[in-house]
Enzyme design. Structure first.
Site, short mmCIF file in Angstrom:
data_model
loop_
_atom_site.label_atom_id
_atom_site.label_comp_id
_atom_site.label_asym_id
_atom_site.label_seq_id
_atom_site.Cartn_x
_atom_site.Cartn_y
_atom_site.Cartn_z
N ALA A 80 2.69 1.31 -4.80
CA ALA A 80 2.68 2.64 -4.17
C ALA A 80 1.36 3.35 -4.42
O ALA A 80 0.90 3.45 -5.56
CB ALA A 80 3.84 3.48 -4.72
N ALA A 81 0.75 3.81 -3.36
CA ALA A 81 -0.54 4.50 -3.47
C ALA A 81 -0.88 5.15 -2.14
O ALA A 81 -0.34 4.78 -1.10
CB ALA A 81 -1.64 3.52 -3.84
N THR A 132 -7.57 -2.61 -6.64
CA THR A 132 -8.52 -2.97 -5.60
C THR A 132 -9.89 -3.30 -6.17
O THR A 132 -10.25 -2.83 -7.26
CB THR A 132 -8.65 -1.77 -4.62
N ASP A 133 -10.68 -4.05 -5.41
CA ASP A 133 -12.06 -4.34 -5.83
C ASP A 133 -12.95 -3.10 -5.68
O ASP A 133 -14.07 -3.08 -6.22
CB ASP A 133 -12.64 -5.52 -5.03
N GLU A 134 -12.46 -2.06 -4.98
CA GLU A 134 -13.32 -0.89 -4.71
C GLU A 134 -13.64 -0.12 -5.99
O GLU A 134 -14.58 0.67 -6.01
CB GLU A 134 -12.67 0.02 -3.65
N TYR A 158 -10.77 7.68 -3.09
CA TYR A 158 -9.75 6.61 -3.20
C TYR A 158 -10.07 5.69 -4.36
O TYR A 158 -9.24 5.45 -5.24
CB TYR A 158 -9.67 5.81 -1.89
N LYS A 162 -8.01 5.06 -7.91
CA LYS A 162 -7.50 3.74 -8.32
C LYS A 162 -8.10 3.35 -9.67
O LYS A 162 -7.43 2.77 -10.52
CB LYS A 162 -7.81 2.68 -7.26
P1 NAD Z 1 -0.15 1.35 2.33
O1 NAD Z 1 -0.82 2.67 2.46
O2 NAD Z 1 0.09 0.52 3.54
O3 NAD Z 1 1.27 1.54 1.63
C1 NAD Z 1 1.47 2.40 0.54
C2 NAD Z 1 2.99 2.61 0.39
O4 NAD Z 1 3.19 3.46 -0.76
C3 NAD Z 1 3.64 3.32 1.58
O5 NAD Z 1 4.83 2.66 1.93
C4 NAD Z 1 3.91 4.73 1.07
O6 NAD Z 1 5.04 5.33 1.68
C5 NAD Z 1 4.14 4.47 -0.42
N1 NAD Z 1 3.86 5.65 -1.25
C6 NAD Z 1 2.77 6.47 -1.18
N2 NAD Z 1 2.88 7.44 -2.11
C7 NAD Z 1 4.03 7.22 -2.79
C8 NAD Z 1 4.69 7.85 -3.88
N3 NAD Z 1 4.16 8.95 -4.45
N4 NAD Z 1 5.87 7.34 -4.34
C9 NAD Z 1 6.41 6.24 -3.75
N5 NAD Z 1 5.84 5.61 -2.71
C10 NAD Z 1 4.67 6.08 -2.23
O7 NAD Z 1 -1.00 0.55 1.24
P2 NAD Z 1 -1.29 -1.01 1.12
O8 NAD Z 1 -2.49 -1.34 1.92
O9 NAD Z 1 -0.03 -1.75 1.31
O10 NAD Z 1 -1.75 -1.08 -0.41
C11 NAD Z 1 -0.76 -1.29 -1.43
C12 NAD Z 1 -1.46 -1.31 -2.78
O11 NAD Z 1 -2.43 -2.36 -2.80
C13 NAD Z 1 -2.24 -0.03 -3.09
O12 NAD Z 1 -2.06 0.28 -4.45
C14 NAD Z 1 -3.69 -0.37 -2.79
O13 NAD Z 1 -4.56 0.36 -3.59
C15 NAD Z 1 -3.71 -1.85 -3.16
N6 NAD Z 1 -4.71 -2.67 -2.44
C16 NAD Z 1 -4.78 -2.63 -1.07
C17 NAD Z 1 -5.70 -3.43 -0.40
C18 NAD Z 1 -5.79 -3.45 1.11
O14 NAD Z 1 -6.70 -4.07 1.65
N7 NAD Z 1 -4.86 -2.83 1.82
C19 NAD Z 1 -6.55 -4.27 -1.13
C20 NAD Z 1 -6.45 -4.29 -2.54
C21 NAD Z 1 -5.51 -3.48 -3.18
P1 TYD Z 2 -11.02 -0.21 6.06
O1 TYD Z 2 -10.11 -1.12 6.81
O2 TYD Z 2 -10.79 1.26 6.14
O3 TYD Z 2 -11.01 -0.72 4.54
P2 TYD Z 2 -11.96 -0.28 3.29
O4 TYD Z 2 -12.67 0.96 3.61
O5 TYD Z 2 -10.94 -0.11 2.21
O6 TYD Z 2 -12.88 -1.45 3.06
O7 TYD Z 2 -12.52 -0.50 6.54
C1 TYD Z 2 -13.05 -1.80 6.46
C2 TYD Z 2 -14.51 -1.69 6.85
O8 TYD Z 2 -14.58 -1.34 8.23
C3 TYD Z 2 -15.25 -0.59 6.11
O9 TYD Z 2 -16.59 -1.02 5.85
C4 TYD Z 2 -15.25 0.58 7.08
C5 TYD Z 2 -15.29 -0.10 8.43
N1 TYD Z 2 -14.62 0.62 9.54
C6 TYD Z 2 -15.31 0.83 10.74
O10 TYD Z 2 -16.47 0.41 10.91
N2 TYD Z 2 -14.64 1.48 11.74
C7 TYD Z 2 -13.38 1.97 11.61
O11 TYD Z 2 -12.85 2.60 12.57
C8 TYD Z 2 -12.69 1.73 10.38
C9 TYD Z 2 -11.29 2.23 10.18
C10 TYD Z 2 -13.35 1.05 9.36
#
Ligand code: NAD
Ligand code: TYD
Length: 351
Positions: A80-81, A132-134, A158, A162
């Site tokens: 959750a995030a 995340t790697d960020e 963000y 994290k």
């Molecule tokens: P997402 O935004 O799709 O989903 C987040 C979920 O958390 C949602 O279902 C939302 O309703 C829930 N949520 C938000 N706030 C909450 C709270 N206070 N209590 C309970 N639930 C809550 O995110 P995602 O892309 O699925 O990412 C999931 C996790 O993985 C995050 O912690 C993110 O930092 C991490 N992560 C994501 C990526 C990526 O590329 N998406 C990469 C590395 C790590």
């Molecule tokens: P994103 O999917 O938002 O992931 P993150 O910022 O966590 O890496 O974006 C991926 C890359 O794509 C990032 O360098 C930002 C870029 N981006 C665009 O160029 N256009 C867009 O409309 C979006 C949403 C992202």
């Protein structure tokens, strides 16, 4: 039984489905259902007694403590995030509330539950924090990829939130002995990703005949990992990761954004040609860059590979084809999640 937080979001819902298919072990799924959470992602589990969905906030400590005790939770997987960098630029407060304060309260609930467990259950308990790697900041073109030992240098609200949550998790382990594991993963893509992130946004906009927005020069690099491979990595770390350790997870698949978008266009050109016969690439539009935009992310995943034997099953090419086909087959889902709130976001952010 395990507790999954954020299991109605992108990675969380993929994880819940993957977990039940791979292990059969029951899941309590705690999700606040923000704009990013969608119970429709879990429609396949309707009537399945192994899945209990609870709408609620990770920051609600009495609720979390009740769930941990009532379901005799043996492990927590914490997704959750607030997860979108651009939203964190427009409104960072929610990121502090959920990612920092929410994770802290969740950790406190877990600490109190874990402390009261009998010794054998205490020993088996795990809290897996999905990060995340960020948190590591940005790389130059010649830097080696991020590894577990990299210093933290978060550059967006963000990433900073994290990073703070990673530190809280670490602190609870070293101070109180809470049995934690942390994963820092690169960019994921695949089914059920909300169409605010690059890959699903580009697919949705392409099909709708809208501009495909590229920030800045489009030469920012991300290391893409298919979501199913991330889920498998988390399962493996939960099963065999060493207590208190951090594992970097990545796809060894570094691509500049412009290349990702052009590849998406050519897959769509083949799968769903535009009616005028020209390429979707004609819709590419360069727009103003994201403030503080990190130039390059890349992960060195040797630790999880050598210690735990994990490696990705999908290549970027196979994963991207699967993803495009999934979005083509699930346009009703996209239509469903891109209603009111989504339209407001697009108007605010892209003008
Ligand atoms: P997402 O935004 O799709 O989903 C987040 C979920 O958390 C949602 O279902 C939302 O309703 C829930 N949520 C938000 N706030 C909450 C709270 N206070 N209590 C309970 N639930 C809550 O995110 P995602 O892309 O699925 O990412 C999931 C996790 O993985 C995050 O912690 C993110 O930092 C991490 N992560 C994501 C990526 C990526 O590329 N998406 C990469 C590395 C790590
Ligand atoms: P994103 O999917 O938002 O992931 P993150 O910022 O966590 O890496 O974006 C991926 C890359 O794509 C990032 O360098 C930002 C870029 N981006 C665009 O160029 N256009 C867009 O409309 C979006 C949403 C992202």
């Amino acid at each position: 039984m395990i507790l999954v937080t954020g299991g109605a979001g992108f990675i969380g819902s993929n994880f819940v489905l993957d977990w039940l298919a791979a292990t059969g072990e029951a899941v309590v799924n705690l999700d606040k259902l923000t704009y990013a959470g969608n119970v429709r992602n879990l429609a396949a589990l309707e009537g399945d007694s192994r899945h209990t969905f609870v709408r609620g906030d990770i920051a609600d400590r009495p609720l979390v403590e009740g769930l941990l005790a009532d379901h005799r939770i043996r492990s927590v997987v914490h997704f959750a995030a607030e997860s979108h960098v651009d939203r964190s630029i427009h409104g960072p407060a929610d990121f502090v509330d959920t990612n920092i304060v929410g994770t802290f309260r969740l950790l406190e609930a877990v600490r109190s539950h874990w402390t009261a467990l009998p010794a054998a259950e205490q020993q088996a308990f795990r809290f897996l924090h999905v990060s995340t790697d960020e948190v590591f900041g940005t790389l130059s073109p010649t830097d080696p990829p991020f590894a577990e030992t990299n210093p933290y240098q978060p550059n967006s609200p963000y990433a900073a939130s994290k990073a703070a949550s990673d530190h809280l998790v670490r602190g609870h382990h070293h101070t109180y002995g809470v049995p934690v594991l942390t994963t820092n993963c690169s960019n994921n893509y695949g089914p059920w990703q909300f169409p605010e992130k690059l890959i699903p946004l580009v697919i949705a906009n392409a099909l709708a005949g809208k501009p495909l927005p590229i920030y800045g020069d489009g030469m920012q690099i991300r290391d893409w990992l298919y979501v199913g491979d991330h889920c498998a990595a988390i399962r493996r770390v939960l099963e065999a990761g060493r207590l208190g350790e951090v594992y970097c997870v990545g796809g060894a698949s570094e691509k500049p954004n412009i290349e990702v978008v052009k590849t998406l266009c050519s897959i769509l050109d083949a799968e769903r040609p535009r009616s005028d016969g020209t390429s979707y690439a004609t819709q590419i539009t360069f727009v103003k860059d994201r403030p503080g935009h990190d130039r390059r992310y890349a992960i060195d995943a040797r630790k999880i590979a050598t210690e735990l034997g994990w490696k990705p099953a999908e290549t970027f090419e196979t994963g991207l084809h699967r993803t495009v086909r999934w979005y083509l087959d699930h346009q009703d889902w996209v239509a469903d999640v891109t209603s009111g709130g989504y339209r407001d976001w697009i108007a605010k952010h892209y003008g």
